[in-house]
Design a protein around this motif. Structure first.
Motif, PDB file in Angstrom:
ATOM      1  N   VAL A  10       0.838  -1.205   0.000  1.00 58.70           N
ATOM      2  CA  VAL A  10       0.000   0.000   0.000  1.00 58.70           C
ATOM      3  C   VAL A  10       0.869   1.251   0.000  1.00 58.70           C
ATOM      4  O   VAL A  10       0.587   2.231  -0.704  1.00 58.70           O
ATOM      5  N   TRP A  26       2.292   1.716  -3.521  1.00 54.84           N
ATOM      6  CA  TRP A  26       1.271   2.180  -4.453  1.00 54.84           C
ATOM      7  C   TRP A  26       0.934   3.642  -4.203  1.00 54.84           C
ATOM      8  O   TRP A  26       0.627   4.398  -5.136  1.00 54.84           O
ATOM      9  N   GLY A  75      -1.622  10.453  -6.415  1.00 57.96           N
ATOM     10  CA  GLY A  75      -2.625   9.716  -5.643  1.00 57.96           C
ATOM     11  C   GLY A  75      -3.089  10.495  -4.431  1.00 57.96           C
ATOM     12  O   GLY A  75      -4.299  10.525  -4.118  1.00 57.96           O
ATOM     13  N   ALA A 118     -12.523   2.346  -3.970  1.00 58.25           N
ATOM     14  CA  ALA A 118     -12.001   1.049  -4.383  1.00 58.25           C
ATOM     15  C   ALA A 118     -12.939   0.322  -5.331  1.00 58.25           C
ATOM     16  O   ALA A 118     -12.497  -0.473  -6.163  1.00 58.25           O
ATOM     17  N   GLY A 141     -10.970   3.116 -10.125  1.00 52.11           N
ATOM     18  CA  GLY A 141      -9.918   2.620 -11.006  1.00 52.11           C
ATOM     19  C   GLY A 141      -8.592   3.325 -10.832  1.00 52.11           C
ATOM     20  O   GLY A 141      -7.638   3.051 -11.567  1.00 52.11           O
ATOM     21  N   ASN A 142      -8.507   4.227  -9.846  1.00 55.17           N
ATOM     22  CA  ASN A 142      -7.274   4.968  -9.574  1.00 55.17           C
ATOM     23  C   ASN A 142      -6.568   4.281  -8.407  1.00 55.17           C
ATOM     24  O   ASN A 142      -6.846   4.565  -7.246  1.00 55.17           O
ATOM     25  N   ASP A 143      -5.622   3.374  -8.721  1.00 54.22           N
ATOM     26  CA  ASP A 143      -4.978   2.584  -7.672  1.00 54.22           C
ATOM     27  C   ASP A 143      -4.155   3.442  -6.725  1.00 54.22           C
ATOM     28  O   ASP A 143      -4.103   3.177  -5.521  1.00 54.22           O
ATOM     29  N   SER A 144      -3.487   4.446  -7.253  1.00 49.49           N
ATOM     30  CA  SER A 144      -2.674   5.313  -6.388  1.00 49.49           C
ATOM     31  C   SER A 144      -3.544   6.071  -5.397  1.00 49.49           C
ATOM     32  O   SER A 144      -3.193   6.218  -4.221  1.00 49.49           O
ATOM     33  N   VAL A 155      -6.560   5.149  -4.299  1.00 52.03           N
ATOM     34  CA  VAL A 155      -7.096   4.181  -3.344  1.00 52.03           C
ATOM     35  C   VAL A 155      -6.034   3.816  -2.316  1.00 52.03           C
ATOM     36  O   VAL A 155      -6.320   3.698  -1.117  1.00 52.03           O
ATOM     37  N   ALA A 156      -4.780   3.635  -2.767  1.00 48.69           N
ATOM     38  CA  ALA A 156      -3.699   3.303  -1.840  1.00 48.69           C
ATOM     39  C   ALA A 156      -3.447   4.434  -0.854  1.00 48.69           C
ATOM     40  O   ALA A 156      -3.199   4.208   0.338  1.00 48.69           O
TER      41      ALA A 156
END
Length: 276
Positions: free
Chosen positions: A24, A27, A47, A221, A225-228, A230-231
């Motif tokens: 996490v 990311w 992010g 989440a 679709g934005n993983d950064s 969400v992390a």
């Protein structure tokens, strides 16, 4: 030797908490991280900027307020129940234990749905309903933790303070409570974490109006679709509990409850009794 084992246990607990945070953490600082790259090819803070734009600071403040409110309601009730269980002041301890276990045994979703209907009929505001329901969930933790603290001290401690001239209020505040201070702090921490980390009750009973950090994280989440981003949200949500648990564990290792109790007992004694 015993101190070394305690330190080793604390380090293992910290390792258990920190290891899941490593991906996490990576990311949260990644701009681009594609498979099969071991590390991100591009680093940055987009992010965190996206999380702030999505309302993360406000959600964290709401989670903080909710955790404090749940702890404020459930800790005193848990301490009173823990006193009864720890000092065996009831003839029906199994009944008390059974009642405490009910919120933990039943599925949270079903409980939230059922009680939500009742609370709507009563007309309680959504925020009050969320606090009360989460306090109900937290009371078993605060009660059992407090009961452990009361079980370690003698019931005669309060009687001794009364015999030395303390009023019932002074005996509890200056003698009994300092003796179980460590357990009460842990109980309050557990209650705070119940309010801080809850998702189901806050989402269902809050009706989507109370957007805390876990609720915001769940929404991001499931559809961003934005993983950064969400992390970053996940890290911001996880770090406060980790820090609080670490501080509580370190404080517990230092101890000192009996010394505080002895000092409180001394304060309740009349001057002539202390100078004899």
């Amino acid at each position: 030797m015993r101190q070394a084992l305690r330190v080793a246990g604390l380090l293992l607990a910290l390792l258990w908490l920190v290891v899941p945070l490593v991906p996490v953490l990576v990311w949260a600082g990644a701009e681009r991280w594609s498979f099969p790259e071991v590390l991100p090819s591009t680093w940055g803070f987009s992010g965190w900027r996206d999380a702030a734009s999505a309302g993360l600071p406000q959600a964290l403040l709401r989670s903080l307020a909710l955790g404090v409110a749940v702890a404020a309601v459930s800790t005193p009730l848990g301490v009173m129940t823990g006193r009864v269980l720890g000092w065996r002041l009831t003839r029906h301890p199994r009944l008390v234990v059974g009642l405490l276990l009910v919120p933990l045994v039943l599925p949270p979703f079903a409980v939230a749905m059922g009680l939500d209907v009742i609370l709507i009929r009563v007309g309680l505001p959504e925020l009050v309903s969320v606090v009360l329901l989460l306090a109900l969930v937290a009371i078993p933790y605060t009660a059992y933790t407090s009961a452990t603290g009361f079980a370690r001290i003698s019931l005669e401690l309060e009687s001794q303070a009364r015999a030395l001239g303390a009023t019932p209020r002074q005996a509890r505040l200056r003698v009994v409570l300092p003796a179980v201070r460590g357990s009460i702090l842990v109980a309050a921490l557990l209650a705070f974490l119940v309010g801080w980390s809850d998702y189901v009750v806050t989402l269902l009973v809050g009706g989507g109006q109370l957007v805390t950090a876990p609720v915001l994280l769940g929404a991001a989440a499931s559809g961003s679709g934005n993983d950064s981003m969400v992390a970053a949200m996940a890290l911001a949500t996880l770090l406060p509990p980790v820090v609080l648990v670490t501080l509580a564990a370190a404080s517990k290792m230092r101890g000192g409850g009996h010394t505080s109790a002895a000092a409180g007992l001394s304060e309740t004694m009349p001057e002539q009794e202390r100078t004899r």
